[in-house]
Motif scaffolding. Sequence first.
Motif, PDB file in Angstrom:
ATOM      1  N   UNK A   1       0.850  -1.200   0.000  1.00 19.46           N
ATOM      2  CA  UNK A   1       0.000   0.000   0.000  1.00 19.46           C
ATOM      3  C   UNK A   1       0.879   1.241   0.000  1.00 19.46           C
ATOM      4  N   UNK A   2       1.926   1.204   0.784  1.00 22.35           N
ATOM      5  CA  UNK A   2       2.892   2.312   0.839  1.00 22.35           C
ATOM      6  C   UNK A   2       3.427   2.638  -0.557  1.00 22.35           C
ATOM      7  N   UNK A   3       3.837   1.607  -1.287  1.00 22.54           N
ATOM      8  CA  UNK A   3       4.339   1.825  -2.645  1.00 22.54           C
ATOM      9  C   UNK A   3       3.217   2.234  -3.590  1.00 22.54           C
ATOM     10  N   UNK A   4       2.007   1.712  -3.359  1.00 20.52           N
ATOM     11  CA  UNK A   4       0.867   2.097  -4.185  1.00 20.52           C
ATOM     12  C   UNK A   4       0.554   3.572  -4.065  1.00 20.52           C
ATOM     13  N   UNK A   5       0.691   4.099  -2.863  1.00 20.11           N
ATOM     14  CA  UNK A   5       0.499   5.539  -2.661  1.00 20.11           C
ATOM     15  C   UNK A   5       1.552   6.305  -3.460  1.00 20.11           C
TER      16      UNK A   5
ATOM     17  N   UNK B   1      -7.531  13.418 -13.472  1.00 23.00           N
ATOM     18  CA  UNK B   1      -6.250  13.187 -12.797  1.00 23.00           C
ATOM     19  C   UNK B   1      -6.045  14.170 -11.650  1.00 23.00           C
ATOM     20  N   UNK B   2      -6.705  15.315 -11.718  1.00 22.14           N
ATOM     21  CA  UNK B   2      -6.513  16.354 -10.714  1.00 22.14           C
ATOM     22  C   UNK B   2      -7.146  16.006  -9.366  1.00 22.14           C
ATOM     23  N   UNK B   3      -7.922  14.907  -9.306  1.00 23.36           N
ATOM     24  CA  UNK B   3      -8.483  14.490  -8.014  1.00 23.36           C
ATOM     25  C   UNK B   3      -7.685  13.338  -7.407  1.00 23.36           C
ATOM     26  N   UNK B   4      -6.594  12.951  -8.042  1.00 21.50           N
ATOM     27  CA  UNK B   4      -5.861  11.766  -7.585  1.00 21.50           C
ATOM     28  C   UNK B   4      -4.873  12.036  -6.456  1.00 21.50           C
ATOM     29  N   UNK B   5      -4.411  13.254  -6.304  1.00 21.25           N
ATOM     30  CA  UNK B   5      -3.369  13.536  -5.321  1.00 21.25           C
ATOM     31  C   UNK B   5      -3.918  13.783  -3.919  1.00 21.25           C
ATOM     32  N   UNK B   6      -4.971  14.595  -3.811  1.00 22.63           N
ATOM     33  CA  UNK B   6      -5.459  15.031  -2.503  1.00 22.63           C
ATOM     34  C   UNK B   6      -5.831  13.879  -1.566  1.00 22.63           C
ATOM     35  N   UNK B   7      -6.571  12.848  -2.007  1.00 27.99           N
ATOM     36  CA  UNK B   7      -6.914  11.772  -1.059  1.00 27.99           C
ATOM     37  C   UNK B   7      -5.689  11.061  -0.491  1.00 27.99           C
ATOM     38  N   UNK B   8      -4.628  10.981  -1.273  1.00 28.09           N
ATOM     39  CA  UNK B   8      -3.414  10.320  -0.798  1.00 28.09           C
ATOM     40  C   UNK B   8      -2.785  11.115   0.339  1.00 28.09           C
ATOM     41  N   UNK B   9      -2.736  12.418   0.175  1.00 31.34           N
ATOM     42  CA  UNK B   9      -2.135  13.275   1.192  1.00 31.34           C
ATOM     43  C   UNK B   9      -3.055  13.386   2.410  1.00 31.34           C
ATOM     44  N   UNK B  10      -4.380  13.461   2.158  1.00 28.86           N
ATOM     45  CA  UNK B  10      -5.333  13.616   3.262  1.00 28.86           C
ATOM     46  C   UNK B  10      -5.487  12.342   4.094  1.00 28.86           C
ATOM     47  N   UNK B  11      -5.513  11.184   3.422  1.00 28.54           N
ATOM     48  CA  UNK B  11      -5.847   9.939   4.105  1.00 28.54           C
ATOM     49  C   UNK B  11      -4.723   8.903   4.128  1.00 28.54           C
ATOM     50  N   UNK B  12      -3.631   9.177   3.407  1.00 25.36           N
ATOM     51  CA  UNK B  12      -2.600   8.160   3.214  1.00 25.36           C
ATOM     52  C   UNK B  12      -2.001   7.626   4.504  1.00 25.36           C
ATOM     53  N   UNK B  13      -1.634   8.504   5.406  1.00 29.15           N
ATOM     54  CA  UNK B  13      -0.968   8.068   6.633  1.00 29.15           C
ATOM     55  C   UNK B  13      -1.915   7.231   7.496  1.00 29.15           C
ATOM     56  N   UNK B  14      -3.158   7.696   7.652  1.00 27.91           N
ATOM     57  CA  UNK B  14      -4.146   6.956   8.459  1.00 27.91           C
ATOM     58  C   UNK B  14      -4.473   5.615   7.800  1.00 27.91           C
TER      59      UNK B  14
ATOM     60  N   UNK C   1       5.994   9.794   5.002  1.00 28.18           N
ATOM     61  CA  UNK C   1       5.583   8.410   4.735  1.00 28.18           C
ATOM     62  C   UNK C   1       6.773   7.465   4.595  1.00 28.18           C
ATOM     63  N   UNK C   2       7.991   8.011   4.628  1.00 29.65           N
ATOM     64  CA  UNK C   2       9.166   7.175   4.421  1.00 29.65           C
ATOM     65  C   UNK C   2       9.428   6.861   2.965  1.00 29.65           C
TER      66      UNK C   2
END
Length: 369
Positions: free
Chosen positions: A165-169, A199-212, A306-307
């Motif tokens: 998942x980490x790499x998928x992000x 494509x412009x909606x693909x970045x925000x969810x990763x930054x908003x929810x990625x760590x959790x 995220x490392x």
Amino acid sequence: MSYYSVNLPRYTIGEGCYREIPEKARFLGKTAVVIGGKTAMSKAKEKLLEGVKDSDVQILDFIWYGGDSTYENGNALMEQDVVKQADMIFAVGGGRACDTGKYLANELDKPLFCFPTVASNCAAVTAISVIYHPDGSFREYYYPKAADHTFIESSIIADSPGQLLWAGIGDALSKECEAVFASREDELSHTPMMGVQLSRICTAPLIDYGKKALEDLREKRVSYELEQVTLDIIISTGLVSNMVSSAPDYYYNSSLAHCVYYGSTVTEGGHRHLHGEVVALGVLCLLTFAKEFEERDKIAKFNLSMGLPVCFDDIEVCENEFDAMADKALTTTEWEFRPKKSGVTKASFIQCMKETNIYGRALKECLTS
């Protein structure tokens, strides 16, 4: 007048979603062979069998896909009698298993269902397969039909390796910047224009929810955040891919960030790191090239949190390997469809990798001092 078709992904997500298999397959066939990774099939097998229990769908066998998405593995699968006999192909696993399943189903003209067991890429819904040589180096893209339906079982995703998942992000971080960059010089018709905008909606969810999402996955916990990131990685980026990939007419699906990845496949250190991990570094290279420094700073800080890598030291690649990496990049579809007026040359590509290396090292130095 020529014509074209756009096949948008159809998908079902959630716990217990395999119960929908008989309904989605009812017009497509009654027998299926499962092609997938060994670990993936072990995790999905009981749920698949339960999903088709007491229905008209029968699973004939579970077969290992061979370990990599190569023509050699796909062709060997085609020779198996049970594969020939099955009405449908069920591709289970990560990106390479799904890509092999797509190649197999396309060559045999059989319906295809994909069952991603990790949220590491969009292969389960795209009409493109990444094909490798038997030695693991990138070979070419193959363009099959997309899956007839994709089933995302949230409990299996939650039980997958956190590293994937980490790499998928990291991989999904590239979709917006690459689609926008690759298309920047062209007048876009309806479908690619829609893809670039999506494509412009693909970045925000990763930054908003990625760590959790990553924390929840490590606790094997299905959560809203995990499902949002999973949908972003598999579905959102897959939608974009299907709309912006139409070679030889246009190809905006990936660009310089993936050139960095494919270049890394010819280095010793690159082989030890995951696709999305390297692509996340490639994103910083692309943003450096495009002089989008504010966005680069945002992504670099996220990578650090995220490392994910911010310099080539993090993926064990030395600057004296950049020339060989660039030579490999020159052989890719991404390079063929690069925005040529923007000055993308072998020399400028190498230079942006050098500048990113300097930037990333300085950023790490600043944070540790």
